[in-house]
Design a protein around this motif. Structure first.
Motif, PDB file in Angstrom:
ATOM      1  N   TYR A   1       0.836  -1.200   0.000  1.00 50.36           N
ATOM      2  CA  TYR A   1       0.000   0.000   0.000  1.00 50.36           C
ATOM      3  C   TYR A   1       0.872   1.253   0.000  1.00 50.36           C
ATOM      4  O   TYR A   1       0.633   2.198  -0.760  1.00 50.36           O
ATOM      5  N   LEU A   2       1.898   1.246   0.836  1.00 53.29           N
ATOM      6  CA  LEU A   2       2.769   2.413   0.928  1.00 53.29           C
ATOM      7  C   LEU A   2       3.633   2.581  -0.318  1.00 53.29           C
ATOM      8  O   LEU A   2       3.918   3.705  -0.737  1.00 53.29           O
ATOM      9  N   VAL A   3       4.053   1.463  -0.908  1.00 52.99           N
ATOM     10  CA  VAL A   3       4.939   1.521  -2.065  1.00 52.99           C
ATOM     11  C   VAL A   3       4.343   2.369  -3.180  1.00 52.99           C
ATOM     12  O   VAL A   3       5.063   3.093  -3.885  1.00 52.99           O
ATOM     13  N   LEU A   4       3.026   2.317  -3.371  1.00 52.72           N
ATOM     14  CA  LEU A   4       2.402   2.993  -4.507  1.00 52.72           C
ATOM     15  C   LEU A   4       2.006   4.435  -4.221  1.00 52.72           C
ATOM     16  O   LEU A   4       1.592   5.147  -5.136  1.00 52.72           O
ATOM     17  N   GLN A   5       2.114   4.900  -2.985  1.00 50.13           N
ATOM     18  CA  GLN A   5       1.611   6.230  -2.649  1.00 50.13           C
ATOM     19  C   GLN A   5       2.244   7.339  -3.490  1.00 50.13           C
ATOM     20  O   GLN A   5       1.559   8.079  -4.206  1.00 50.13           O
ATOM     21  N   ILE A   6       3.539   7.484  -3.404  1.00 49.10           N
ATOM     22  CA  ILE A   6       4.213   8.590  -4.087  1.00 49.10           C
ATOM     23  C   ILE A   6       4.210   8.403  -5.602  1.00 49.10           C
ATOM     24  O   ILE A   6       3.902   9.354  -6.337  1.00 49.10           O
ATOM     25  N   PRO A   7       4.537   7.207  -6.141  1.00 42.90           N
ATOM     26  CA  PRO A   7       4.439   7.039  -7.595  1.00 42.90           C
ATOM     27  C   PRO A   7       3.050   7.319  -8.149  1.00 42.90           C
ATOM     28  O   PRO A   7       2.907   7.920  -9.217  1.00 42.90           O
ATOM     29  N   ALA A   8       2.003   6.895  -7.438  1.00 42.66           N
ATOM     30  CA  ALA A   8       0.640   7.155  -7.911  1.00 42.66           C
ATOM     31  C   ALA A   8       0.339   8.647  -7.927  1.00 42.66           C
ATOM     32  O   ALA A   8      -0.291   9.165  -8.865  1.00 42.66           O
ATOM     33  N   GLY A   9       0.781   9.362  -6.898  1.00 41.91           N
ATOM     34  CA  GLY A   9       0.563  10.808  -6.868  1.00 41.91           C
ATOM     35  C   GLY A   9       1.291  11.522  -7.986  1.00 41.91           C
ATOM     36  O   GLY A   9       0.732  12.408  -8.648  1.00 41.91           O
ATOM     37  N   MET A  10       2.538  11.151  -8.233  1.00 47.29           N
ATOM     38  CA  MET A  10       3.303  11.771  -9.310  1.00 47.29           C
ATOM     39  C   MET A  10       2.699  11.444 -10.672  1.00 47.29           C
ATOM     40  O   MET A  10       2.615  12.316 -11.554  1.00 47.29           O
ATOM     41  N   ALA A  11       2.267  10.206 -10.858  1.00 41.29           N
ATOM     42  CA  ALA A  11       1.637   9.822 -12.119  1.00 41.29           C
ATOM     43  C   ALA A  11       0.344  10.608 -12.337  1.00 41.29           C
ATOM     44  O   ALA A  11       0.050  11.042 -13.456  1.00 41.29           O
ATOM     45  N   GLY A  12      -0.427  10.811 -11.259  1.00 39.21           N
ATOM     46  CA  GLY A  12      -1.651  11.580 -11.374  1.00 39.21           C
ATOM     47  C   GLY A  12      -1.397  13.026 -11.740  1.00 39.21           C
ATOM     48  O   GLY A  12      -2.138  13.622 -12.530  1.00 39.21           O
ATOM     49  N   ASP A  13      -0.338  13.633 -11.166  1.00 39.80           N
ATOM     50  CA  ASP A  13       0.002  15.009 -11.507  1.00 39.80           C
ATOM     51  C   ASP A  13       0.346  15.154 -12.988  1.00 39.80           C
ATOM     52  O   ASP A  13       0.034  16.163 -13.623  1.00 39.80           O
ATOM     53  N   ARG A  14       0.979  14.155 -13.541  1.00 35.96           N
ATOM     54  CA  ARG A  14       1.470  14.252 -14.918  1.00 35.96           C
ATOM     55  C   ARG A  14       0.450  13.781 -15.940  1.00 35.96           C
ATOM     56  O   ARG A  14       0.339  14.338 -17.029  1.00 35.96           O
TER      57      ARG A  14
ATOM     58  N   LEU B   1       5.108  20.803   6.051  1.00 36.02           N
ATOM     59  CA  LEU B   1       4.527  19.546   5.583  1.00 36.02           C
ATOM     60  C   LEU B   1       5.009  18.374   6.418  1.00 36.02           C
ATOM     61  O   LEU B   1       4.233  17.461   6.737  1.00 36.02           O
ATOM     62  N   TRP B   2       6.281  18.392   6.794  1.00 40.42           N
ATOM     63  CA  TRP B   2       6.789  17.281   7.600  1.00 40.42           C
ATOM     64  C   TRP B   2       6.204  17.275   9.002  1.00 40.42           C
ATOM     65  O   TRP B   2       5.935  16.218   9.572  1.00 40.42           O
ATOM     66  N   LEU B   3       5.976  18.446   9.565  1.00 37.48           N
ATOM     67  CA  LEU B   3       5.325  18.485  10.877  1.00 37.48           C
ATOM     68  C   LEU B   3       3.910  17.917  10.794  1.00 37.48           C
ATOM     69  O   LEU B   3       3.488  17.143  11.657  1.00 37.48           O
ATOM     70  N   ILE B   4       3.186  18.292   9.750  1.00 40.33           N
ATOM     71  CA  ILE B   4       1.839  17.735   9.553  1.00 40.33           C
ATOM     72  C   ILE B   4       1.914  16.217   9.400  1.00 40.33           C
ATOM     73  O   ILE B   4       1.119  15.469   9.985  1.00 40.33           O
ATOM     74  N   ASN B   5       2.871  15.747   8.612  1.00 39.61           N
ATOM     75  CA  ASN B   5       3.014  14.305   8.393  1.00 39.61           C
ATOM     76  C   ASN B   5       3.295  13.565   9.698  1.00 39.61           C
ATOM     77  O   ASN B   5       2.701  12.511   9.977  1.00 39.61           O
ATOM     78  N   ILE B   6       4.208  14.111  10.501  1.00 40.61           N
ATOM     79  CA  ILE B   6       4.603  13.431  11.742  1.00 40.61           C
ATOM     80  C   ILE B   6       3.452  13.428  12.747  1.00 40.61           C
ATOM     81  O   ILE B   6       3.172  12.407  13.401  1.00 40.61           O
ATOM     82  N   VAL B   7       2.772  14.563  12.883  1.00 39.27           N
ATOM     83  CA  VAL B   7       1.640  14.630  13.810  1.00 39.27           C
ATOM     84  C   VAL B   7       0.568  13.609  13.419  1.00 39.27           C
ATOM     85  O   VAL B   7       0.028  12.888  14.269  1.00 39.27           O
ATOM     86  N   THR B   8       0.280  13.536  12.120  1.00 38.33           N
ATOM     87  CA  THR B   8      -0.764  12.610  11.676  1.00 38.33           C
ATOM     88  C   THR B   8      -0.305  11.163  11.804  1.00 38.33           C
ATOM     89  O   THR B   8      -1.122  10.275  12.081  1.00 38.33           O
ATOM     90  N   PHE B   9       0.989  10.910  11.622  1.00 35.78           N
ATOM     91  CA  PHE B   9       1.528   9.566  11.853  1.00 35.78           C
ATOM     92  C   PHE B   9       1.249   9.123  13.285  1.00 35.78           C
ATOM     93  O   PHE B   9       0.799   7.995  13.523  1.00 35.78           O
ATOM     94  N   THR B  10       1.519   9.986  14.253  1.00 37.63           N
ATOM     95  CA  THR B  10       1.298   9.597  15.653  1.00 37.63           C
ATOM     96  C   THR B  10      -0.184   9.346  15.920  1.00 37.63           C
ATOM     97  O   THR B  10      -0.540   8.418  16.652  1.00 37.63           O
TER      98      THR B  10
ATOM     99  N   VAL C   1       3.736   8.606   4.642  1.00 39.92           N
ATOM    100  CA  VAL C   1       4.278   8.765   5.996  1.00 39.92           C
ATOM    101  C   VAL C   1       3.256   8.342   7.038  1.00 39.92           C
ATOM    102  O   VAL C   1       3.553   7.541   7.942  1.00 39.92           O
ATOM    103  N   VAL C   2       2.020   8.848   6.917  1.00 40.71           N
ATOM    104  CA  VAL C   2       1.067   8.604   8.000  1.00 40.71           C
ATOM    105  C   VAL C   2       0.604   7.153   8.029  1.00 40.71           C
ATOM    106  O   VAL C   2       0.361   6.584   9.102  1.00 40.71           O
ATOM    107  N   MET C   3       0.489   6.516   6.856  1.00 42.57           N
ATOM    108  CA  MET C   3       0.023   5.138   6.842  1.00 42.57           C
ATOM    109  C   MET C   3       1.127   4.138   7.171  1.00 42.57           C
ATOM    110  O   MET C   3       0.840   2.955   7.369  1.00 42.57           O
ATOM    111  N   SER C   4       2.372   4.596   7.241  1.00 40.10           N
ATOM    112  CA  SER C   4       3.409   3.688   7.737  1.00 40.10           C
ATOM    113  C   SER C   4       3.129   3.298   9.186  1.00 40.10           C
ATOM    114  O   SER C   4       3.620   2.277   9.680  1.00 40.10           O
ATOM    115  N   ALA C   5       2.285   4.095   9.849  1.00 34.93           N
ATOM    116  CA  ALA C   5       1.851   3.721  11.203  1.00 34.93           C
ATOM    117  C   ALA C   5       1.118   2.395  11.198  1.00 34.93           C
ATOM    118  O   ALA C   5       1.134   1.660  12.189  1.00 34.93           O
TER     119      ALA C   5
END
Length: 411
Positions: free
Chosen positions: A68-81, A220-229, A355-359
């Motif tokens: 699930y995590l593996v596809l997060q960033i590639p899917a987002g980049m593919a969607g942008d393009r 963005l990283w602060l938001i990511n970390i807070v949501t991870f917790t 980041v957040v779903m790695s939890a």
């Protein structure tokens, strides 16, 4: 006057179109979450049927979330393009193939791993494409409530998956039956997406410099970390909740899954309320209220023993946990990205969810280890509560109001 009426009609059509899109994306979340969470109450049944160890059972959920995590960033980049809708349709079809495979061919441990992983891989494209499309399509002053509307699907799917899998197993005598039934709405969602989701792409093509800037953005990283917790605490409760209630509080298998799903009942209205209030008063005040509430209610859940108190604790936890809290943080991400990196919404949302779903990988494993060491899941819940509380303190480091947020005068 005629020009003004024309403008009003156009605004009405846009609002109606956004409403249909939000309904489709919420329904998509409900189905994919039901596909996912239907597995949890059946883990002990699957372990007994296939003679699996606890480690092998744990690897099933870890495999799901790893892919699930593996596809997060590639899917987002593919969607942008190439278009977020195209990615949404392709990856959701992959998720459908995975859940159908579990229902038809999940007869061995190897096939279980394969089809669980296939569903996880397909579901991994949903968040960046769905939330990327939503955050691009809706105006800034409605991002919070729109994210919450989509997030209601998480809560509904969580309840549906946890509540239906045990009774369907008892009724049909097969742990594969729930997945076969769930494959039908999964594939039907493709037609709904095709009709309701606009072909959204970034306002400009993102550059690699923007992608690097996203990864270096402090806010963005602060938001990511807070949501991870916050999600760490949520996944402790959801993945181990049925086991905790069954083995340590004396509930039956069906009751344990249903009771754990009670968090969805309060998460549905709470997410809409918090999201709307964050649009009016800002993301930070609401996040500072909601996140500590999740920590305290998870701590309470670990301590109560009577059925009424457990129900109350689960309902209270739903008011502040994943589906209630994450929309605020997703909208906050959209505020930043639309202002600083307008062509990279899909990628930014992909990083956020990665980041957040790695939890969901870390929390079940760490909690299982604490249970092995202590013989109880209470320490695991207390550790989750402490981590959520620590994350809540980081919210104070974020700016109070970001460009893209506009305080609303009306209701």
């Amino acid at each position: 006057m005629s020009n003004l009426c024309g403008m009003n009609k156009c605004a009405g059509r846009r609002a109606g179109g956004n409403g249909l899109m939000l309904a489709a994306l919420a329904a998509g979340w409900a189905v994919v979450y039901a596909d996912r969470t239907a597995l949890y109450p059946l883990l002990s049944v699957i372990a007994g049927d296939l003679a699996l160890s606890s480690t092998e059972v744990g690897l099933l959920t870890s495999t799901y979330f790893l892919l699930y995590l593996v596809l997060q960033i590639p899917a987002g980049m593919a969607g942008d393009r190439w278009g977020l809708k195209k990615v949404l349709l392709a990856t959701y079809a992959l998720a459908g193939a995975g859940v159908l495979g579990l229902g038809l061919a999940g007869a061995s441990y190897a096939s279980l791993l394969f089809f669980v992983g296939l569903h996880g891989l397909g579901a991994g494209g949903y968040y960046p494409s769905a939330y990327g499309a939503m955050l691009q399509a809706v105006p800034p002053e409605r991002r919070g409530v729109s994210a919450a509307v989509v997030g209601t699907g998480m809560a509904a799917g969580l309840l549906a998956g946890l509540a239906m899998s045990g009774p369907v197993y008892d009724w049909l005598g097969s742990w594969r039956a729930p997945f076969l039934l769930l494959s039908v709405p999964t594939f039907l969602m493709l037609g709904f997406f095709q009709a309701a989701v606009p072909a959204v792409r970034g306002t400009e093509t993102a550059s690699w410099r923007e992608y690097r800037a996203i990864l270096a953005d402090r806010d963005l990283w602060l938001i990511n970390i807070v949501t991870f917790t916050a999600l760490y605490g949520f996944w402790v409760a959801v993945t181990w909740g049925p086991t905790f209630l069954k083995l340590e509080r004396g509930f039956s298998l069906g009751q344990a899954g249903l009771y754990t799903g009670l968090v969805a009942l309060t998460a549905l209205p709470a997410g809409l309320m918090w999201g709307r209030l964050s649009d009016r008063f800002g993301r930070k005040p609401l996040a500072l209220l909601v996140a500590p509430g999740a920590a305290l209610t998870l701590m309470a859940l670990s301590q109560v023993t009577s059925a009424p108190a457990i129900v109350a604790a689960l309902l209270a936890f739903g008011l502040f946990s994943n589906s209630a809290f994450t929309p605020i943080m997703a909208a906050w991400t959209g505020d930043i990205v639309s202002s600083r990196y307008p062509g990279a919404m899909g990628a930014a949302v992909g990083v956020f969810n990665f980041v957040v779903m790695s939890a969901a990988i870390v929390a079940p494993t760490v909690s299982g280890y604490l249970r092995d060491v202590t013989g109880s899941l209470v320490p695991a819940m207390l550790a989750g509560s402490a981590l959520v509380l620590a994350g809540s303190a980081l919210i104070a480091l974020l700016p109070g109001r970001l460009q893209g947020e506009r305080k609303q005068a009306g209701p």
